[in-house]
Design an enzyme around this catalytic site. Structure first.
Site, PDB file in Angstrom:
ATOM      1  N   PHE A  58       2.133   4.817 -13.729  1.00 16.34           N
ATOM      2  CA  PHE A  58       0.729   5.003 -13.364  1.00 16.34           C
ATOM      3  C   PHE A  58       0.619   6.104 -12.310  1.00 16.34           C
ATOM      4  CE2 PHE A  58       0.479   3.176  -9.051  1.00 16.34           C
ATOM      5  CZ  PHE A  58       1.716   2.569  -8.969  1.00 16.34           C
TER       6      PHE A  58
ATOM      7  N   ASP B  16       0.848  -1.188   0.000  1.00 15.23           N
ATOM      8  CA  ASP B  16       0.000   0.000   0.000  1.00 15.23           C
ATOM      9  C   ASP B  16       0.885   1.240   0.000  1.00 15.23           C
ATOM     10  OD1 ASP B  16      -3.020   0.153   0.168  1.00 15.23           O
ATOM     11  OD2 ASP B  16      -2.367   1.873   1.356  1.00 15.23           O
TER      12      ASP B  16
END
Ligand code: IMP
Length: 196
Positions: A145, A70
């Protein structure tokens, strides 16, 4: 470590993350398989707590070695915003929204944090990674991204989106947390082997 290559199920729907992590895993003698759909994300200000809970739940579902990573972007002039809310803010405001928020602000310092949890019974490992850098004035590059086109790591003048995977991995928060976690996993497996 034994000769059998361990496959770790990387719980993410983000193909870019899988592509970044694959070469790191193979360096440490592991195989990564992207596994979308099993990542349950709790709300917390602590990325490590998010990755740990998601990995534990993922492990309960799958019963196989799992990895969860994460990450978040923390912008100094915005008191760390968007931080753990990066995914939501990326969807709602996008890169241009962040650039607008920063407007003419001259302090462009920012950092990415990453937390990686790996569960390979009985080893449960969580490691963090950080990269410091700057938010560019305008987006540059078409690789990667998320906020890649506006993040320039310290020590480079390219944004992450202008870098190859190997170049990004030299700097990135993710490469750092994943490398540390895999290194520790190797040692844990070795230790467990020597115990039996
Ligand atoms: P996630 O929760 O780990 O998927 O990350 C939250 C958000 O942070 C993502 O949707 C991206 O917008 C951003 N992010 C995380 N890592 C990166 C990265 O390596 N490059 C660019 N953006 C990232």
């Amino acid at each position: 470590m034994s000769n059998k290559v361990v496959t770790i199920y990387f719980l993410t729907g983000n193909k870019h993350k899988v592509i970044e992590v694959e070469p790191i895993a193979s360096k440490y003698g592991f195989k990564i398989k992207g596994y979308p759909g099993y990542k349950v994300e709790i709300q917390s200000m602590d990325l490590a707590e998010i990755s740990e809970k998601a990995a534990l739940l993922g492990y309960l579902y799958l019963g196989k070695p799992v990895m969860v990573e994460d990450a978040g972007l923390f912008i100094e002039a915005l008191n760390g915003f968007p931080g753990p809310y990066s995914s939501y803010v990326y969807k709602v405001l996008g890169i241009n929204g962040i650039l607008k928020l920063l407007g003419g602000v001259s302090d462009r310092r920012a950092y990415f944090l990453s937390a990686t949890t790996i569960i390979y019974k009985p080893c449960i490992i969580t490691e963090r990674g950080r990269v410091d850098g700057y938010i560019s004035i305008e987006p540059r590059g078409d690789k990667g991204f998320g906020f890649d086109p506006i993040f320039i790591p310290e020590g480079s003048d390219m944004t992450f989106a202008e870098m190859s995977i190997d170049e990004k991995n030299k700097y990135s928060h993710r490469a750092r947390s994943v490398s540390k976690a895999l290194e520790k996993l190797g040692r844990c497996i070795e230790y467990m082997g020597s115990e039996t």
